[in-house]
Enzyme design. Structure first.
Site, PDB file in Angstrom:
ATOM      1  N   PRO A  58      17.526 -22.627  32.181  1.00 41.65           N
ATOM      2  CA  PRO A  58      16.743 -21.916  31.172  1.00 41.65           C
ATOM      3  C   PRO A  58      16.762 -20.424  31.445  1.00 41.65           C
ATOM      4  O   PRO A  58      15.793 -19.728  31.219  1.00 41.65           O
ATOM      5  CB  PRO A  58      15.339 -22.516  31.325  1.00 41.65           C
ATOM      6  CG  PRO A  58      15.261 -22.988  32.737  1.00 41.65           C
ATOM      7  CD  PRO A  58      16.666 -23.212  33.220  1.00 41.65           C
ATOM      8  N   CYS A  59      17.883 -19.942  31.942  1.00 43.52           N
ATOM      9  CA  CYS A  59      17.964 -18.532  32.301  1.00 43.52           C
ATOM     10  C   CYS A  59      17.697 -17.654  31.084  1.00 43.52           C
ATOM     11  O   CYS A  59      17.250 -16.531  31.223  1.00 43.52           O
ATOM     12  CB  CYS A  59      19.340 -18.243  32.883  1.00 43.52           C
ATOM     13  SG  CYS A  59      20.657 -19.165  32.089  1.00 43.52           S
ATOM     14  N   HIS A  60      17.950 -18.177  29.893  1.00 44.79           N
ATOM     15  CA  HIS A  60      17.726 -17.367  28.686  1.00 44.79           C
ATOM     16  C   HIS A  60      16.233 -17.205  28.424  1.00 44.79           C
ATOM     17  O   HIS A  60      15.826 -16.427  27.576  1.00 44.79           O
ATOM     18  CB  HIS A  60      18.431 -18.020  27.501  1.00 44.79           C
ATOM     19  CG  HIS A  60      18.004 -19.417  27.254  1.00 44.79           C
ATOM     20  ND1 HIS A  60      18.669 -20.492  27.788  1.00 44.79           N
ATOM     21  CD2 HIS A  60      16.968 -19.889  26.540  1.00 44.79           C
ATOM     22  CE1 HIS A  60      18.026 -21.594  27.392  1.00 44.79           C
ATOM     23  NE2 HIS A  60      16.995 -21.253  26.651  1.00 44.79           N
TER      24      HIS A  60
END
Length: 106
Positions: A58-60
């Site tokens: 979920p780096c975004h």
DNA sequence: CATATGACACTAT
DNA sequence: AATAGTGCCATAT
């Protein structure tokens, strides 16, 4: 190909980011604090950069402290698109009401 | 071991 | 409010 071993930083950062629920976001500084290094926001970004290939990244969902999406290797456009899909609103590379969707790692 | 680079943050101007 | 300069941490070379 020799796969690189995940650094300790990457492990900690990934754990913190993985805690971010869908539809919410966090900042590099908050993630840094969550892993115990409130001054390592840069190192956090660096760790996420290597996490390209990690499962469920979920780096975004991680943005800058001032609400900007920040950077994203490969295309900031992608990050914005994903965030929009999560129900957030992005304008001029800026998250609208990002503070309202901020996840504080309670 | 020292230098350079990078998905940042904060303060001052 | 926006821009510039400085600080901090980790990885790569």
């Amino acid at each position: 190909m020799a796969r690189e071993k995940p650094s300790q930083l990457q492990k900690d950062v990934f754990k913190a980011t993985a805690k971010i629920p869908r539809g919410k976001i966090s900042t590099y500084a908050l993630v840094a604090e969550a892993i115990g290094k409130p001054r390592a926001a840069r190192a956090v970004g660096n760790a996420l950069n290597k996490s390209s290939g990690m499962p469920s990244c979920p780096c975004h969902r991680v943005v800058k402290s001032d609400g900007s999406v920040g950077g994203f290797t490969g295309g900031t456009r992608r990050k914005i698109f994903l965030l929009r899909k999560e129900g957030l609103e992005i304008t001029s590379g800026n998250v609208s009401g990002f503070e309202n969707h901020l996840y504080k790692f309670r």
